[in-house]
Design a protein around this motif. Structure first.
Motif, PDB file in Angstrom:
ATOM      1  N   LEU A 140       0.831  -1.197   0.000  1.00 22.77           N
ATOM      2  CA  LEU A 140       0.000   0.000   0.000  1.00 22.77           C
ATOM      3  C   LEU A 140       0.868   1.251   0.000  1.00 22.77           C
ATOM      4  O   LEU A 140       1.751   1.399   0.835  1.00 22.77           O
ATOM      5  CB  LEU A 140      -0.932   0.016   1.215  1.00 22.77           C
ATOM      6  N   GLY A 141       0.601   2.122  -0.933  1.00 22.70           N
ATOM      7  CA  GLY A 141       1.359   3.371  -1.011  1.00 22.70           C
ATOM      8  C   GLY A 141       0.556   4.528  -0.459  1.00 22.70           C
ATOM      9  O   GLY A 141      -0.472   4.335   0.206  1.00 22.70           O
ATOM     10  N   THR A 142       1.005   5.726  -0.776  1.00 21.12           N
ATOM     11  CA  THR A 142       0.366   6.930  -0.257  1.00 21.12           C
ATOM     12  C   THR A 142      -1.116   7.009  -0.650  1.00 21.12           C
ATOM     13  O   THR A 142      -1.967   7.279   0.201  1.00 21.12           O
ATOM     14  CB  THR A 142       1.123   8.161  -0.782  1.00 21.12           C
ATOM     15  N   ALA A 143      -1.426   6.732  -1.918  1.00 21.87           N
ATOM     16  CA  ALA A 143      -2.823   6.834  -2.381  1.00 21.87           C
ATOM     17  C   ALA A 143      -3.700   5.800  -1.669  1.00 21.87           C
ATOM     18  O   ALA A 143      -4.819   6.107  -1.243  1.00 21.87           O
ATOM     19  CB  ALA A 143      -2.886   6.621  -3.887  1.00 21.87           C
ATOM     20  N   MET A 185       3.319  18.962   5.117  1.00 24.20           N
ATOM     21  CA  MET A 185       3.957  19.035   3.802  1.00 24.20           C
ATOM     22  C   MET A 185       4.931  20.200   3.661  1.00 24.20           C
ATOM     23  O   MET A 185       5.829  20.153   2.823  1.00 24.20           O
ATOM     24  CB  MET A 185       2.889  19.145   2.700  1.00 24.20           C
ATOM     25  N   THR A 186       4.738  21.260   4.432  1.00 25.85           N
ATOM     26  CA  THR A 186       5.623  22.415   4.272  1.00 25.85           C
ATOM     27  C   THR A 186       6.411  22.735   5.536  1.00 25.85           C
ATOM     28  O   THR A 186       7.350  23.523   5.500  1.00 25.85           O
ATOM     29  CB  THR A 186       4.813  23.679   3.905  1.00 25.85           C
ATOM     30  N   SER A 187       6.017  22.144   6.652  1.00 28.95           N
ATOM     31  CA  SER A 187       6.628  22.387   7.965  1.00 28.95           C
ATOM     32  C   SER A 187       6.296  23.759   8.544  1.00 28.95           C
ATOM     33  O   SER A 187       6.809  24.122   9.602  1.00 28.95           O
ATOM     34  CB  SER A 187       8.145  22.200   7.935  1.00 28.95           C
ATOM     35  N   TYR A 188       5.449  24.553   7.862  1.00 30.65           N
ATOM     36  CA  TYR A 188       5.067  25.842   8.443  1.00 30.65           C
ATOM     37  C   TYR A 188       3.967  25.641   9.486  1.00 30.65           C
ATOM     38  O   TYR A 188       3.171  24.713   9.390  1.00 30.65           O
ATOM     39  CB  TYR A 188       4.615  26.817   7.352  1.00 30.65           C
ATOM     40  N   THR A 448      -2.159  14.225   5.259  1.00 30.16           N
ATOM     41  CA  THR A 448      -0.803  14.021   4.753  1.00 30.16           C
ATOM     42  C   THR A 448      -0.812  13.141   3.508  1.00 30.16           C
ATOM     43  O   THR A 448      -0.179  13.473   2.495  1.00 30.16           O
ATOM     44  CB  THR A 448       0.072  13.364   5.840  1.00 30.16           C
ATOM     45  N   ARG A 452       0.110  14.376  -0.177  1.00 38.56           N
ATOM     46  CA  ARG A 452       1.313  13.756  -0.739  1.00 38.56           C
ATOM     47  C   ARG A 452       0.994  13.001  -2.032  1.00 38.56           C
ATOM     48  O   ARG A 452       1.740  13.049  -3.003  1.00 38.56           O
ATOM     49  CB  ARG A 452       1.952  12.820   0.276  1.00 38.56           C
ATOM     50  N   LEU A 455       0.745  15.391  -4.726  1.00 38.48           N
ATOM     51  CA  LEU A 455       2.085  15.877  -5.081  1.00 38.48           C
ATOM     52  C   LEU A 455       2.784  14.860  -5.996  1.00 38.48           C
ATOM     53  O   LEU A 455       3.381  15.227  -7.009  1.00 38.48           O
ATOM     54  CB  LEU A 455       2.911  16.086  -3.799  1.00 38.48           C
ATOM     55  N   ILE A 456       2.634  13.583  -5.638  1.00 42.35           N
ATOM     56  CA  ILE A 456       3.263  12.517  -6.443  1.00 42.35           C
ATOM     57  C   ILE A 456       2.665  12.489  -7.850  1.00 42.35           C
ATOM     58  O   ILE A 456       3.376  12.347  -8.837  1.00 42.35           O
ATOM     59  CB  ILE A 456       3.082  11.141  -5.746  1.00 42.35           C
ATOM     60  N   SER A 457       1.344  12.660  -7.934  1.00 38.16           N
ATOM     61  CA  SER A 457       0.679  12.561  -9.247  1.00 38.16           C
ATOM     62  C   SER A 457       0.604  13.898  -9.973  1.00 38.16           C
ATOM     63  O   SER A 457      -0.089  14.009 -10.980  1.00 38.16           O
ATOM     64  CB  SER A 457      -0.736  12.021  -9.051  1.00 38.16           C
ATOM     65  N   ASN A 458       1.292  14.895  -9.438  1.00 37.75           N
ATOM     66  CA  ASN A 458       1.245  16.251  -9.999  1.00 37.75           C
ATOM     67  C   ASN A 458      -0.185  16.773 -10.109  1.00 37.75           C
ATOM     68  O   ASN A 458      -0.572  17.373 -11.114  1.00 37.75           O
ATOM     69  CB  ASN A 458       1.942  16.299 -11.362  1.00 37.75           C
TER      70      ASN A 458
ATOM     71  N   ASP B 103      12.690  29.650   9.954  1.00 39.56           N
ATOM     72  CA  ASP B 103      11.629  30.040  10.882  1.00 39.56           C
ATOM     73  C   ASP B 103      12.232  30.514  12.212  1.00 39.56           C
ATOM     74  O   ASP B 103      12.041  29.864  13.249  1.00 39.56           O
ATOM     75  CB  ASP B 103      10.713  28.824  11.103  1.00 39.56           C
ATOM     76  N   ALA B 158       9.833  18.160   5.054  1.00 37.06           N
ATOM     77  CA  ALA B 158       9.920  19.058   3.897  1.00 37.06           C
ATOM     78  C   ALA B 158      11.143  19.966   3.938  1.00 37.06           C
ATOM     79  O   ALA B 158      11.673  20.344   2.899  1.00 37.06           O
ATOM     80  CB  ALA B 158       8.653  19.905   3.830  1.00 37.06           C
ATOM     81  N   THR B 159      11.570  20.343   5.130  1.00 35.80           N
ATOM     82  CA  THR B 159      12.700  21.271   5.237  1.00 35.80           C
ATOM     83  C   THR B 159      13.806  20.659   6.101  1.00 35.80           C
ATOM     84  O   THR B 159      14.485  21.356   6.841  1.00 35.80           O
ATOM     85  CB  THR B 159      12.231  22.610   5.853  1.00 35.80           C
ATOM     86  N   LYS B 180      11.740  17.747  -7.323  1.00 40.51           N
ATOM     87  CA  LYS B 180      10.488  17.773  -6.549  1.00 40.51           C
ATOM     88  C   LYS B 180      10.728  16.959  -5.275  1.00 40.51           C
ATOM     89  O   LYS B 180      10.938  15.741  -5.341  1.00 40.51           O
ATOM     90  CB  LYS B 180       9.346  17.147  -7.351  1.00 40.51           C
ATOM     91  N   THR B 182       9.476  15.213  -2.045  1.00 36.81           N
ATOM     92  CA  THR B 182       8.243  14.666  -1.462  1.00 36.81           C
ATOM     93  C   THR B 182       8.510  14.340   0.007  1.00 36.81           C
ATOM     94  O   THR B 182       9.298  13.448   0.303  1.00 36.81           O
ATOM     95  CB  THR B 182       7.807  13.388  -2.214  1.00 36.81           C
ATOM     96  N   PRO B 183       7.876  15.109   0.896  1.00 40.65           N
ATOM     97  CA  PRO B 183       8.161  14.867   2.322  1.00 40.65           C
ATOM     98  C   PRO B 183       7.396  13.677   2.898  1.00 40.65           C
ATOM     99  O   PRO B 183       6.220  13.479   2.595  1.00 40.65           O
ATOM    100  CB  PRO B 183       7.714  16.167   2.987  1.00 40.65           C
ATOM    101  N   ARG B 196       9.033   1.419  -3.530  1.00 44.27           N
ATOM    102  CA  ARG B 196       7.729   1.167  -4.164  1.00 44.27           C
ATOM    103  C   ARG B 196       7.588   1.905  -5.488  1.00 44.27           C
ATOM    104  O   ARG B 196       6.631   1.721  -6.215  1.00 44.27           O
ATOM    105  CB  ARG B 196       6.616   1.667  -3.226  1.00 44.27           C
ATOM    106  N   GLU B 198       7.299   5.250  -5.697  1.00 48.15           N
ATOM    107  CA  GLU B 198       6.537   6.503  -5.567  1.00 48.15           C
ATOM    108  C   GLU B 198       7.420   7.697  -5.894  1.00 48.15           C
ATOM    109  O   GLU B 198       6.956   8.727  -6.361  1.00 48.15           O
ATOM    110  CB  GLU B 198       5.997   6.650  -4.130  1.00 48.15           C
TER     111      GLU B 198
END
Lengths: 498, 321
Positions: A140-143, A185-188, A448, A452, A455-458, B103, B158-159, B180, B182-183, B196, B198
């Protein structure tokens, strides 16, 4: 599998592990025997203690509580017609009438034997089915994970209580809470309001202390102190179960154990559903239907074996996919993770010896439960009548110590208190707290994996139907929603007729 | 009578406890706070060092503690401690070189709030590739990168250090616009993702990719170090520094509160150096953890922090977008 068995047994067979199993079983039995004190609360309270332990004794302790909780709830259900835990409600249907007929000990024995059988059966299923499910989970992957999470969110319907809308609102609150902290995804930061302790989000264990434990104390504070009365003289029957009764117990016990396992594997369902469903099946298949509701041994055996058979099965999705089978198991997830065991992925190969030690240990947990139940039932029964004014301060003490010990920070005690007030307010609005928990558990994972995957599949949503597993979970989700709509429509029709 | 006996036992126990505390011992217990997960590399190394502290010092006992929280834990540590407190904390380039630029509001401290004690280890990151791509070195990587429109790299966060290393490598190769990142939530997940298919690549610690590599799911492309890896399972893997590409190792410093007596800090440093010189410790770090013993001076630390800061500043746009 075989290569892990010997090292697993070496890990498991230590005095420390067996000691923790027995402590867990004892505490779980006592907690579950007291009406109002749930197994989930017990696991939350004792979870911080496991942070200092290694994975195996920590899990043995928690599993001891979890499994014994399944049995302990039946003690008060049989003795005082009040289920110690919600899933013991089905046991109460026949357990208490049998007790009233002067066969209290026999009723407790039937419940114990059925619980132990269900528990061992479930543990063996975990041992033999778990790795196979794990192999599928490794693909099983992200999707696929997102689709699993989406399916998991449909469970909200089952735990929403009377009002689905209120359940969904509560789940949304949980999802919102799961967004606090760094964006995955961005850590913000999100919703941290400049508070440094919120950068990593809210710790699930701390929130649970407020949501489920402290709120009970607040609720109790509103009521007049009362004491449950137990007439211990009632336990003076010889506890004998006849050969014929044993024979009659076999079929419902086996069938209910299978039902319990199947229900347990499905994330989000729980022991209550399993015990009621099994009770219903046992009644339908029994040659002595007239005894049901009046002290049927089959009824007690069916309900108890089913609710304990859930215990091992709920660990299958947890250990293989990281999806908790029920609320209590969701809390155990953190006990695994703190020990570096990230459920799913390659856990069965990278940490195979530890995983098998835990799974084999579950069999022993149930055997020790049988042993303690045989000799200590009278003691568990006495706990039923502990005065609330003694019990409540002890719970508060445990709650604060538990919240503080997670990060050794008073901030967390404040968080637990805030969550208690939120839960109390929600209770006033008749909103169930379990969907909040589900939202918190599944929120981060769902978000997440969704982001993600895109992101992988654009950005292409096709990724969510890109594999057979994705399609299976899409179908399951659609079926779950359809069943839900159908049952709600039936309910509405029924109400209109009335 | 029973109550009296019980009360007497309790009183005697308490009295014995109090007297035991008045022994006038010169031993000081130093708590070493690791601001990351108890199951992480730093926490495990700290735990191992603490367990050996009593073998090397009569005056200092190290007690390892792990409170997950990263910057938040260090913020609390700084707020709660003062000079000469028997408290130590871990921090690394993640806080001083990455968070401080990305940050800064998260940090309620600067390096000046600490006194450097010792660096325990360093870890060389490696880049792995999906085995189907058959990329086994930098030259293969260049050819691959030239022929594709997108290069996806899995990283733990990600960072993170891993993300910046990927950005530095592909950025300096001239393929930064194709990258690109991917985190993933953990290094294990990132490693599984590349196996896998990905993502095309993953950057991770050596120990985190070892199992996937042994199962044949990935190939190892390069190491983020000055030279090739010389020993172990990944011996012969090319170091990116050889080609002039930027790199850094992962390091974690043990720090005391600023203002702590210099002789105390020196004593602590000596204790850590003695522990790290132990054969069992270095063998464990090398073989089990795939790390290297890496004692440092204050100047080395400053140089490391500056090097990583330069990389972060240069490749900020690629990572943050």
């Amino acid at each position: 599998m075989l290569e892990y068995i010997v090292p697993a047994l070496q890990h498991l067979f230590t005095l420390e592990n067996f000691l923790w199993i027995n402590i867990g079983v004892f505490i779980g039995s006592v907690f579950a025997a007291i009406p109002g004190l749930s197994v989930i609360l017990c696991v939350i309270l004792f979870l911080p203690f496991t942070y200092r332990m290694t994975a195996i004794p920590g899990m043995m302790f928690l599993l001891g509580i979890y499994c014994a909780g399944g049995y302990g709830g039946s003690v008060s259900a049989i003795l005082i017609n009040t289920p110690g835990t919600p899933h013991a409600a089905a046991t109460m249907m026949d357990g208490h009438p049998l007790s009233r007929n002067g066969r209290t000990k026999a009723a407790l024995k039937i419940a114990l034997y059925a619980s132990a059988f269900g528990g061992v059966f479930s543990a063996l299923m975990l041992l033999f089915l778990g790795p196979q499910v794990a192999q599928i989970a490794a693909q099983l992957g992200t999707a696929e994970y997102f689709m699993v999470c989406l399916f998991g969110l449909t469970i909200i319907a089952g735990v929403s209580g009377k009002s689905m809308i209120k359940g969904i609102i509560a789940a949304c609150i949980g999802l919102l809470i799961s967004c606090i902290g760094a964006d995955p995804m961005t850590s913000y930061d999100r919703f941290t309001f400049g508070v440094p302790r919120l950068y990593l989000g809210l710790d699930l264990a701390i929130c649970l202390i407020g949501l489920f434990a402290l709120v009970e104390v607040l609720a109790k504070a509103e009521k007049k102190p009362g004491q449950l009365i137990l007439d211990s003289k009632k336990m003076n029957d010889n506890g004998e179960i006849t050969k014929d009764e044993f024979k009659r117990m076999i079929r419902p016990t086996i069938l209910s154990s299978i039902i319990g396992v199947l229900v347990g594997i499905i994330p989000g369902t729980g022991a209550s559903e399993a015990s009621w469903f099994s009770y219903d099946r046992a009644k339908a298949m029994s040659k002595h239907k007239e005894e049901f509701g009046h002290g049927s041994v089959e009824g007690i055996a069916a309900a108890e074996s089913a609710n304990n058979a859930v215990t091992g099965a709920t660990l299958i999705p947890l250990l293989t996919m990281g999806i908790p089978g029920d609320g209590t198991v969701a809390i155990m997830l953190s006990a695994l993770m703190i020990n570096g065991l990230n459920p799913g992925l390659s856990l069965f190969t990278t940490q195979g010896d530890i995983m098998y030690a835990i799974m084999i240990g579950l069999v022993f947990v149930n055997l020790f439960m049988l042993l303690q139940g045989t000799f200590l039932t009278r003691l568990f029964a006495k706990v039923v009548s502990i005065p609330q004014e003694i019990l409540t301060p002890i719970i508060v003490l445990f709650c604060f110590a538990g919240a503080y010990s997670v990060n050794k920070n008073y901030f967390d005690v404040g968080v637990a208190l805030i969550f208690a007030v939120i839960a109390w307010l929600l209770r006033k609005l008749d909103m169930p707290p379990v969907p909040i928990l589900l939202g918190m558990v599944l929120g981060n994972m769902t978000e997440t994996n969704f982001r993600r995957a895109l992101l992988i599949s654009n950005g292409s949503p096709k990724i969510f139907v890109s594999s057979i597993y994705c399609i299976i979970f899409v179908i399951l989700t659609v079926l779950a929603v359809a069943t839900l709509i159908r049952s709600k429509m039936k309910e509405a029709k029924g109400e209109t007729k009335r | 009578m029973k109550k009296r006996i019980l009360s007497s036992i309790l009183a005697l126990t308490m009295a014995a406890g109090l007297l035991a505390g008045c022994g006038g011992s010169k031993t000081a217990t130093w708590t070493v706070t690791c601001p990351w997960a108890p199951s992480g590399v730093a926490a495990m190394v700290s735990q191992k060092a603490a367990a050996m502290s009593t073998d090397y010092s009569e005056n200092i006992i190290l007690v390892a503690d792990a409170i997950k929280g990263d910057a938040a834990t260090v913020n609390t540590w700084v707020a709660d401690t003062k000079a000469d407190d028997t408290e130590l904390v871990f921090a690394g380039e993640g806080l001083f070189s990455i968070t401080s630029i990305l940050d800064p509001a998260k940090l309620q401290f600067t390096y000046d709030d600490f006194m450097f004690v010792e660096n325990l280890y360093s870890s060389v990151f490696v880049m792995s590739a999906d085995a189907k791509l058959n990329i086994k070195g930098i030259e293969d990587l260049k050819v691959y990168a030239e022929g594709v429109d997108e290069i996806s790299v899995a990283a733990n966060g990600a960072t993170s250090s891993e993300a910046f290393l990927a950005a530095a490598l592909f950025g300096s190769m001239g393929f930064g616009d194709k990258l690109k990142i991917t985190p993933y939530s953990s290094a294990a997940e990132a490693a599984q993702a590349v196996a896998r298919g990905e993502t095309n690549f993953a950057v991770s610690h050596q120990s985190q990719i070892l199992e996937t590599y042994q199962q044949g799911g990935v190939t190892i492309v390069c190491a983020f170090d000055g030279e090739d890896i010389s020993e172990g399972e990944f011996a012969g893997v090319e170091g990116v520094g050889k080609y002039g590409y930027p790199y850094f190792r992962n390091r974690c410093f043990v720090l005391a509160r600023s203002g702590t007596k210099a002789e105390t800090v020196a004593e602590l440093k000596k204790l850590y150096d003695d522990i790290l010189a132990n054969d069992e410790m270095s063998a464990w770090l090398n073989d089990t953890m795939m790390l290297e013993v890496d004692t440092m001076s204050e100047a080395d630390v400053q140089e490391h922090i500056q090097n990583v800061q330069d990389i972060v500043n240069e490749y900020y746009d690629i990572v943050v977008g």
